[in-house]
Design a protein around this motif. Sequence first.
Motif, PDB file in Angstrom:
ATOM      1  N   GLU A 119       0.829  -1.207   0.000  1.00 52.29           N
ATOM      2  CA  GLU A 119       0.000   0.000   0.000  1.00 52.29           C
ATOM      3  C   GLU A 119       0.865   1.259   0.000  1.00 52.29           C
ATOM      4  OE1 GLU A 119      -3.958  -1.286   2.501  1.00 52.29           O
ATOM      5  OE2 GLU A 119      -2.047  -1.169   3.574  1.00 52.29           O
ATOM      6  N   PHE A 120       1.912   1.244   0.804  1.00 52.67           N
ATOM      7  CA  PHE A 120       2.760   2.423   0.876  1.00 52.67           C
ATOM      8  C   PHE A 120       3.513   2.639  -0.435  1.00 52.67           C
ATOM      9  CE2 PHE A 120       6.419   5.004   2.090  1.00 52.67           C
ATOM     10  CZ  PHE A 120       5.753   6.057   2.679  1.00 52.67           C
ATOM     11  N   THR A 121       4.004   1.565  -1.032  1.00 52.26           N
ATOM     12  CA  THR A 121       4.688   1.668  -2.326  1.00 52.26           C
ATOM     13  C   THR A 121       3.748   2.252  -3.374  1.00 52.26           C
ATOM     14  OG1 THR A 121       6.146  -0.161  -1.784  1.00 52.26           O
ATOM     15  CG2 THR A 121       5.886   0.344  -4.124  1.00 52.26           C
ATOM     16  N   ASP A 122       2.489   1.845  -3.347  1.00 55.87           N
ATOM     17  CA  ASP A 122       1.503   2.388  -4.276  1.00 55.87           C
ATOM     18  C   ASP A 122       1.293   3.893  -4.049  1.00 55.87           C
ATOM     19  OD1 ASP A 122       1.209  -0.129  -5.355  1.00 55.87           O
ATOM     20  OD2 ASP A 122      -0.721  -0.532  -4.368  1.00 55.87           O
ATOM     21  N   LEU A 123       1.240   4.315  -2.781  1.00 56.09           N
ATOM     22  CA  LEU A 123       1.084   5.740  -2.476  1.00 56.09           C
ATOM     23  C   LEU A 123       2.275   6.545  -2.996  1.00 56.09           C
ATOM     24  CD1 LEU A 123      -0.304   5.692   1.179  1.00 56.09           C
ATOM     25  CD2 LEU A 123      -1.528   6.358  -0.896  1.00 56.09           C
ATOM     26  N   VAL A 124       3.463   6.022  -2.796  1.00 52.16           N
ATOM     27  CA  VAL A 124       4.671   6.716  -3.261  1.00 52.16           C
ATOM     28  C   VAL A 124       4.669   6.823  -4.783  1.00 52.16           C
ATOM     29  CG1 VAL A 124       7.192   6.563  -3.416  1.00 52.16           C
ATOM     30  CG2 VAL A 124       6.043   6.147  -1.230  1.00 52.16           C
TER      31      VAL A 124
END
Length: 170
Positions: A136-141
Amino acid sequence: MRRLSQLDVPVLALVQGACFGGGTGVLAAADVVLCGEDSVFSIAEVRWGLHASIILPQLADAIGARQVRRYALTGERFDAAEAQRIGLVHDVVPRDALEERGAAVVEAILASGPGAVRTTKRIARALSWTAVDDTEFTDLVAEHSAARQSPEAAEGLAAFAEKRSPSWRS
């Protein structure tokens, strides 16, 4: 922001003056936030043709989803009293007392058991929205990075730098 939020040690932030955009994300990732009474804040990315995706999880924890929607969608500025009311800052003090109040918070933390502090922070973090998984965090970045490359962001950032209204306000 994520690494700051995940530190095992307490993070104290002191704010003097203006805190806009990503700076509000730093505050939301901190454990204790103090500001001078003359401070002003804004989740300003939309004003620059961007979005605040990489700081939204921390902001949702700090001020709640409803306040995030208001301030991240409008980019409007708010004062220290409002920042305290919505939970972005813990204490508002006279600017000349900020360092002294910060030192008192540090002393209070140092008076506590270091292991207990680390464990308390780990458990509190696990109970929060900022416990998004790596995917999820990689997608946000990635989404944030792509938005920074857009023509809208280029125009918004240029307008900000040139102190003019962006083309979409014409």
